[in-house]
Design an enzyme around this catalytic site. Structure first.
Site, PDB file in Angstrom:
ATOM      1  N   HIS A  18      -0.018   7.281  -1.097  1.00  0.00           N
ATOM      2  CA  HIS A  18       1.053   7.178  -0.031  1.00  0.00           C
ATOM      3  C   HIS A  18       2.367   6.559  -0.662  1.00  0.00           C
ATOM      4  O   HIS A  18       3.506   7.273  -0.321  1.00  0.00           O
ATOM      5  CB  HIS A  18       0.805   5.701   0.732  1.00  0.00           C
ATOM      6  N   LYS A  42      -9.408   0.872  15.656  1.00  0.00           N
ATOM      7  CA  LYS A  42      -9.920   0.712  14.150  1.00  0.00           C
ATOM      8  C   LYS A  42      -9.974  -0.622  13.641  1.00  0.00           C
ATOM      9  O   LYS A  42      -8.711  -1.126  13.594  1.00  0.00           O
ATOM     10  CB  LYS A  42      -8.929   1.651  13.450  1.00  0.00           C
ATOM     11  N   ARG A  91      -3.506  16.235   1.928  1.00  0.00           N
ATOM     12  CA  ARG A  91      -4.391  16.069   0.767  1.00  0.00           C
ATOM     13  C   ARG A  91      -5.270  17.124   0.591  1.00  0.00           C
ATOM     14  O   ARG A  91      -5.135  18.402   0.725  1.00  0.00           O
ATOM     15  CB  ARG A  91      -5.206  14.798   0.431  1.00  0.00           C
ATOM     16  N   SER A 129      -7.504   5.488   1.574  1.00  0.00           N
ATOM     17  CA  SER A 129      -7.643   3.882   1.814  1.00  0.00           C
ATOM     18  C   SER A 129      -9.014   3.792   1.856  1.00  0.00           C
ATOM     19  O   SER A 129      -9.488   3.124   1.393  1.00  0.00           O
ATOM     20  CB  SER A 129      -7.060   3.611   3.186  1.00  0.00           C
TER      21      SER A 129
END
Ligand code: PNS
Length: 163
Positions: A18, A42, A91, A129
């Site tokens: 990030h 979440k 990614r 993450s």
């Protein structure tokens, strides 16, 4: 007029990947608003305040990076900021479908707001993450994958027996 982009995400926590997107995003935009989504679905590992604090600390003294949080739709938040660009990192191939869906849904919801996908630097192609949290929880070394203050925060949290 200053070019502003919104960089939304969960940032639970912010990773070196990030950070790279933000640093490189500043080559393209005058100002980046890093917007931490408050997502009731979440359950985050780090609290909202912790997640905001990690990003603020990473860009202390840099007035081109603003850290904020939002609830609701990203496109609504983007509109409230008078911006029309959403920046996201891309990614591995695995991200592509998710990002493609999200970019198209957002454009359907708000034509005129565009998503720009920036390729993650090759050194962080494998960092998320999610996998950082897994490694930390299993006692692995996460140095280099997240900023040093996040490594420290994991250590303190796990020592306290949280979550
Ligand atoms: O870091 P993440 O978890 O991949 O970020 C996802 C995020 C927060 C950008 C996405 O879930 C989002 O935009 N949430 C806000 C709700 C919304 O706008 N949903 C419609 C887009 S699919």
């Amino acid at each position: 007029m200053a070019q502003v982009a919104i960089y939304p995400g969960s940032f639970d926590p912010i990773t070196s990947g990030h950070l790279g997107i933000i640093e490189r995003g500043l080559y393209v935009f005058d100002k980046l608003i890093v917007a931490v989504a408050i997502n009731a679905r979440k359950g985050p590992f780090f609290t909202l305040e912790e997640r905001l604090g990690f990003i603020e600390r990473s860009f202390e003294g840099n007035d081109r990076v603003v850290v904020d949080s939002f609830t609701g739709l990203t496109v609504d938040y983007v509109r409230t900021k008078g911006a029309n660009v959403i920046l996201r990192g891309l990614r591995a191939v695995a991200d592509f479908e998710y990002e493609l869906q999200m970019a198209n849904l957002n454009r359907k919801l708000a034509p005129g707001i565009e998503t720009l996908l920036m390729m993650t630097g090759e050194e962080y192609f494998f960092v998320s993450s999610q996998n950082v949290k897994e490694i930390a929880l299993l006692g692995g070394d996460i140095q280099g994958l997240v900023p040093p203050h996040v490594v420290e925060a994991f250590r303190e949290k796990l020592e306290r027996g949280e979550p």
